[in-house]
Design a protein around this motif. Sequence first.
Motif, PDB file in Angstrom:
ATOM      1  N   ALA A  25       0.829  -1.211   0.000  1.00 56.77           N
ATOM      2  CA  ALA A  25       0.000   0.000   0.000  1.00 56.77           C
ATOM      3  C   ALA A  25       0.860   1.256   0.000  1.00 56.77           C
ATOM      4  CB  ALA A  25      -0.922  -0.009   1.220  1.00 56.77           C
ATOM      5  N   LEU A  26       1.946   1.229   0.759  1.00 46.83           N
ATOM      6  CA  LEU A  26       2.865   2.372   0.794  1.00 46.83           C
ATOM      7  C   LEU A  26       3.401   2.705  -0.592  1.00 46.83           C
ATOM      8  CD1 LEU A  26       4.774   4.375   2.328  1.00 46.83           C
ATOM      9  CD2 LEU A  26       6.374   2.458   2.527  1.00 46.83           C
ATOM     10  N   ILE A  27       3.872   1.687  -1.296  1.00 44.11           N
ATOM     11  CA  ILE A  27       4.462   1.925  -2.616  1.00 44.11           C
ATOM     12  C   ILE A  27       3.392   2.220  -3.661  1.00 44.11           C
ATOM     13  CG2 ILE A  27       5.912   0.943  -4.423  1.00 44.11           C
ATOM     14  CD1 ILE A  27       7.335   1.670  -1.762  1.00 44.11           C
ATOM     15  N   LEU A  28       2.238   1.575  -3.550  1.00 43.08           N
ATOM     16  CA  LEU A  28       1.148   1.875  -4.478  1.00 43.08           C
ATOM     17  C   LEU A  28       0.778   3.352  -4.411  1.00 43.08           C
ATOM     18  CD1 LEU A  28      -1.213   1.292  -6.390  1.00 43.08           C
ATOM     19  CD2 LEU A  28      -2.521   0.524  -4.389  1.00 43.08           C
ATOM     20  N   LEU A  29       0.593   3.877  -3.208  1.00 43.18           N
ATOM     21  CA  LEU A  29       0.163   5.263  -3.070  1.00 43.18           C
ATOM     22  C   LEU A  29       1.319   6.247  -3.261  1.00 43.18           C
ATOM     23  CD1 LEU A  29      -2.225   4.782  -0.021  1.00 43.18           C
ATOM     24  CD2 LEU A  29      -2.846   5.013  -2.435  1.00 43.18           C
ATOM     25  N   GLY A  30       2.500   5.900  -2.752  1.00 42.89           N
ATOM     26  CA  GLY A  30       3.649   6.779  -2.933  1.00 42.89           C
ATOM     27  C   GLY A  30       4.135   6.802  -4.368  1.00 42.89           C
ATOM     28  N   GLY A  31       4.310   5.620  -4.946  1.00 43.67           N
ATOM     29  CA  GLY A  31       4.670   5.564  -6.362  1.00 43.67           C
ATOM     30  C   GLY A  31       3.570   6.112  -7.245  1.00 43.67           C
ATOM     31  N   GLY A  32       2.330   5.942  -6.782  1.00 46.17           N
ATOM     32  CA  GLY A  32       1.197   6.455  -7.553  1.00 46.17           C
ATOM     33  C   GLY A  32       1.229   7.960  -7.705  1.00 46.17           C
ATOM     34  N   VAL A  33       1.602   8.679  -6.640  1.00 45.45           N
ATOM     35  CA  VAL A  33       1.653  10.142  -6.763  1.00 45.45           C
ATOM     36  C   VAL A  33       2.797  10.549  -7.687  1.00 45.45           C
ATOM     37  CG1 VAL A  33       3.137  10.645  -4.749  1.00 45.45           C
ATOM     38  CG2 VAL A  33       1.459  12.318  -5.505  1.00 45.45           C
ATOM     39  N   CYS A  34       3.899   9.792  -7.675  1.00 36.07           N
ATOM     40  CA  CYS A  34       4.989  10.090  -8.611  1.00 36.07           C
ATOM     41  C   CYS A  34       4.537   9.874 -10.053  1.00 36.07           C
ATOM     42  CB  CYS A  34       6.197   9.216  -8.300  1.00 36.07           C
ATOM     43  SG  CYS A  34       6.990   9.573  -6.724  1.00 36.07           S
ATOM     44  N   ALA A  35       3.787   8.803 -10.288  1.00 42.09           N
ATOM     45  CA  ALA A  35       3.256   8.571 -11.633  1.00 42.09           C
ATOM     46  C   ALA A  35       2.263   9.660 -12.021  1.00 42.09           C
ATOM     47  CB  ALA A  35       2.582   7.193 -11.687  1.00 42.09           C
ATOM     48  N   ALA A  36       1.442  10.065 -11.061  1.00 38.52           N
ATOM     49  CA  ALA A  36       0.397  11.054 -11.353  1.00 38.52           C
ATOM     50  C   ALA A  36       0.973  12.382 -11.813  1.00 38.52           C
ATOM     51  CB  ALA A  36      -0.470  11.262 -10.111  1.00 38.52           C
ATOM     52  N   THR A  38       3.983  12.817 -13.137  1.00 38.85           N
ATOM     53  CA  THR A  38       5.025  12.652 -14.148  1.00 38.85           C
ATOM     54  C   THR A  38       4.491  12.267 -15.522  1.00 38.85           C
ATOM     55  OG1 THR A  38       6.611  11.984 -12.441  1.00 38.85           O
ATOM     56  CG2 THR A  38       7.140  11.397 -14.715  1.00 38.85           C
ATOM     57  N   LEU A  39       3.543  11.335 -15.557  1.00 39.80           N
ATOM     58  CA  LEU A  39       3.123  10.762 -16.831  1.00 39.80           C
ATOM     59  C   LEU A  39       2.164  11.678 -17.585  1.00 39.80           C
ATOM     60  CD1 LEU A  39       2.510   7.093 -15.665  1.00 39.80           C
ATOM     61  CD2 LEU A  39       4.319   7.874 -17.206  1.00 39.80           C
ATOM     62  N   LYS A  40       2.384  11.788 -18.867  1.00 40.83           N
ATOM     63  CA  LYS A  40       1.467  12.537 -19.718  1.00 40.83           C
ATOM     64  C   LYS A  40       0.114  11.833 -19.750  1.00 40.83           C
ATOM     65  CE  LYS A  40       5.043  14.584 -22.616  1.00 40.83           C
ATOM     66  NZ  LYS A  40       5.618  14.722 -23.981  1.00 40.83           N
ATOM     67  N   LYS A  41      -0.917  12.602 -19.970  1.00 43.56           N
ATOM     68  CA  LYS A  41      -2.300  12.141 -19.942  1.00 43.56           C
ATOM     69  C   LYS A  41      -2.777  11.839 -18.524  1.00 43.56           C
ATOM     70  CE  LYS A  41      -2.482  12.376 -24.426  1.00 43.56           C
ATOM     71  NZ  LYS A  41      -3.232  13.465 -25.102  1.00 43.56           N
ATOM     72  N   SER A  42      -2.005  12.254 -17.529  1.00 36.99           N
ATOM     73  CA  SER A  42      -2.463  12.175 -16.146  1.00 36.99           C
ATOM     74  C   SER A  42      -3.037  13.526 -15.752  1.00 36.99           C
ATOM     75  CB  SER A  42      -1.308  11.825 -15.203  1.00 36.99           C
ATOM     76  OG  SER A  42      -1.672  12.074 -13.852  1.00 36.99           O
ATOM     77  N   PRO A 125      11.957   8.331 -20.156  1.00 37.05           N
ATOM     78  CA  PRO A 125      12.377   7.435 -19.069  1.00 37.05           C
ATOM     79  C   PRO A 125      11.442   7.532 -17.859  1.00 37.05           C
ATOM     80  CG  PRO A 125      14.279   8.554 -19.989  1.00 37.05           C
ATOM     81  CD  PRO A 125      13.071   9.193 -20.608  1.00 37.05           C
ATOM     82  N   THR A 126      11.215   6.406 -17.218  1.00 37.59           N
ATOM     83  CA  THR A 126      10.223   6.354 -16.136  1.00 37.59           C
ATOM     84  C   THR A 126      10.801   5.934 -14.786  1.00 37.59           C
ATOM     85  OG1 THR A 126       9.685   4.079 -16.761  1.00 37.59           O
ATOM     86  CG2 THR A 126       8.329   5.835 -17.717  1.00 37.59           C
ATOM     87  N   LEU A 127      12.122   5.817 -14.682  1.00 40.79           N
ATOM     88  CA  LEU A 127      12.691   5.324 -13.419  1.00 40.79           C
ATOM     89  C   LEU A 127      12.300   6.207 -12.240  1.00 40.79           C
ATOM     90  CD1 LEU A 127      14.465   3.324 -11.890  1.00 40.79           C
ATOM     91  CD2 LEU A 127      16.444   4.778 -12.447  1.00 40.79           C
ATOM     92  N   GLY A 128      12.185   7.519 -12.450  1.00 36.41           N
ATOM     93  CA  GLY A 128      11.848   8.429 -11.366  1.00 36.41           C
ATOM     94  C   GLY A 128      10.485   8.170 -10.748  1.00 36.41           C
ATOM     95  N   ILE A 129       9.622   7.479 -11.450  1.00 36.23           N
ATOM     96  CA  ILE A 129       8.328   7.095 -10.887  1.00 36.23           C
ATOM     97  C   ILE A 129       8.504   5.976  -9.873  1.00 36.23           C
ATOM     98  CG2 ILE A 129       6.092   6.039 -11.441  1.00 36.23           C
ATOM     99  CD1 ILE A 129       6.293   7.493 -14.167  1.00 36.23           C
TER     100      ILE A 129
END
Length: 245
Positions: A25-36, A38-42, A125-129
Motif C-alpha cells: 500500500a505504501l508503494i502503491l500510493l507513494g509511487g502512484g503520486v509520482c506517476a500522477a 510525471t506521466l502525460k495524460k495524467s 524514461p520512467t525510473l523516477g516514478i
Amino acid sequence: MDKGVFVSAFSNGDIFVGETLGTAALILLGGGVCAAVTLKKSKALNAGWLAITFGWGFAVMIAAYMSAPKSGAHLNPAVTLALAVESGDWSKVPIYLGSQLLGAMIGAVLVWLTYLGQFQANQEPTLGIFSTGPEIRNPVQNLITEIIGTFVLCFAILTQGLTKGLGLSGTGVLIVAFTVVGIGLSLGGPTGYAINPVRDLGPRIVHSLLPIPNKGGSDWSYAWIPVVGPVIGGLLAGGLYHVAF
C-alpha cells in the motif's frame, strides 16, 4: 516504547501479512503520486514537489494504519533495524525485511497497472516514478543525505516512546506521516529521499522487468546508495537511542 514490543509481540504469519500488505500500500500510493505528476495524460501532470511530499506522507499514514495491528507497521528495513538495535531483539528481522521487499515489489506492479494506459503511451524514461535519483551525482554527498534523512525518521519513531502510549496510538502514526512530509520538504531535494531501502530497491527491480515503452535504464550504479544510506541511518538512530535513553 517497551523494548521488543514491535518485534516479539507478533507471529511470523502476522508479520508477513501485515508488512507485505502495508508496504504494498505504501508503494502503491507513494509511487502512484509520482506517476500522477510525471506521466502525460495524467490529470495531475506537473502538480509538483508539494504533491509528491504530501502524497508520500499520506501513503505512510494509510499503510501504517492498515498494518499496525498485524505487524507494528515497520514498512521499512531501516525502522526494523533501528528497533532491533534499540531492543536487542533480532529474532524477527529476516521476516520483516523479506516481507517488506515483497510488498514493495507488489506495490510497484500495482502502480504500473493503475497507470497502464499512460505507461503504454510513454515516450520518456520512467525510473523516477519507481525509484529515487540524485540531482547532483556525488556518491559521498548522496550517501550522507540518505543517512541523515533516515536517521531523522527512525529517531523520531523511537523517541515517540518517551511519551507514554504515543508510540502505539493512532496519533503516533499521524506524527510519523507528518515526519515523512517534513523530511521530504526539508531534506528531500538532493536525492529524492528514499529513507527506506525497499522503497527504492523493490520498485527498481520491478522497473527493470516491466515491459514499459521507452522506459530507459534502471541506474543500478546508483542503486546501492538508497539501500546502504538508510541502513546506516537506521542503525545509527537505534544505537544513539539505546545509549542516550
